[in-house]
Design a protein around this motif. Structure first.
Motif: not given
Length: 309
Positions: A103-115, A163-170, A237-243
């Motif tokens: 936490y808090p990184w696991r709160v953010h979710a990668s989304l794959l959207i099908t229109a 999500r961390n690349g090909a890994t979906l820990p949750f 699928g990698t997560q990146w941060y800035a502030g």
């Protein structure tokens, strides 16, 4: 899939009239803060190894050309292939989150959207409760695409927290249950570009979630904004941060010079406050000098709380 799974509520047209009075008395309530206490830096940034507040004085501008993403940002479905929602300004200050299981990184979710036309897109969402994620309105409802059969509610969204690349820990969960407001579905007004994804499990109880809060202009202008999400210009699928500090605000938008890229539509713009993390805007747009998000006003706050229920 039945249409009644999707709801576009009124964006409360009296909101602007109420804002001036609201900001004088409303002092940043929160909903459902969950997870470990915030341990940020003294200036309000997340404590991320290798990340420092960028200092742009006397740094020459750099040419930044993003590589081709495997899948396009969902914002392109409504706006075309322009940096409408995500922009890097000068030096790229983003850092990768190496361990997304915390936490808090696991709160953010990668989304794959099908229109609706079965085209596929990427975006970002963030948990605000056990079965609800906040995101941009254009993530759940495509507007003015100009492509036959594409506009309207998306068909489904695969939610992959931490999500961390090909890994979906949750793991992942697929939703067909979405929310936004008529200001977006009716006219595509960027001032009302926010929504929610309702999942059929309580995965948020495992990941934790962020609070949400409403603060007056003067408070936000002293606030450091944080954004983490899933940009398509980085390894899939990698997560990146800035502030960085908030640059400016208006009654319905928040502006900031925080680097993002395509795929981060719907990310949380959040602050650290009294040991918690609170969304203050939903990232949705880019610009020549600042990016911007839909501000969490009292009306937005009330809708998000209702959608959590």
């Amino acid at each position: 899939m039945t249409r009644d799974l999707h709801t576009a509520v009124s964006n409360q047209p009296d909101e602007l009239a109420a804002l001036a009075q609201e900001q004088a008395v409303f002092q940043g309530p929160s909903e459902g803060v969950q997870g470990t206490p915030a341990q940020g830096t003294p200036d309000g940034l997340e404590a991320v190894e290798g990340y420092q507040r960028p200092e742009y004085d006397n740094i020459p501008a750099e040419t930044w050309t993003p590589p081709t993403a495997p899948l396009p940002d969902i914002g392109e479905a409504s706006y075309g292939p322009a940096p409408h929602a995500e922009t890097v300004h000068g030096p790229d200050d983003r850092v990768q989150i190496a361990d997304t299981t915390n936490y808090p990184w696991r709160v953010h979710a990668s989304l794959l959207i099908t229109a609706a036309d079965n085209s596929r897109w990427i975006g970002t969402g963030w948990f605000i409760g056990p079965h609800t994620l906040a995101t941009a309105g254009h993530v759940v409802y495509i507007k003015n695409s100009g492509v036959a059969g594409r506009d309207g509610w998306v068909k489904s969204i695969q939610v992959m927290p931490g999500r961390n690349g090909a890994t979906l820990p949750f793991g992942s969960v697929t939703s067909t249950n979405f929310r936004t407001v008529t200001g977006w579905t009716g006219s595509g007004d960027e001032n009302f570009d926010y929504g929610a994804i309702i999942i059929p499990t309580e995965l948020g109880s495992t990941t934790g979630w962020f609070g949400i809060g409403v603060w007056p202009d003067a408070d936000l202008l002293k606030t450091t904004g944080n954004i983490s999400g899933y940009p398509g210009d980085q390894p899939t699928g990698t997560q990146w941060y800035a502030g960085r500090g908030i640059s400016s605000v208006n009654p319905l938008k928040v502006y900031y010079d925080i680097d993002t890229a395509g795929g981060q539509s719907g990310s949380a713009v959040y602050r650290l406050h009294n040991g918690g993390r609170y969304g203050i805007a939903v990232h949705a747009y880019g610009g020549a000098t600042t990016n911007s998000g839909t501000r969490i006003t009292r009306a937005v706050y009330d809708n998000l709380v209702a959608w959590k229920a």
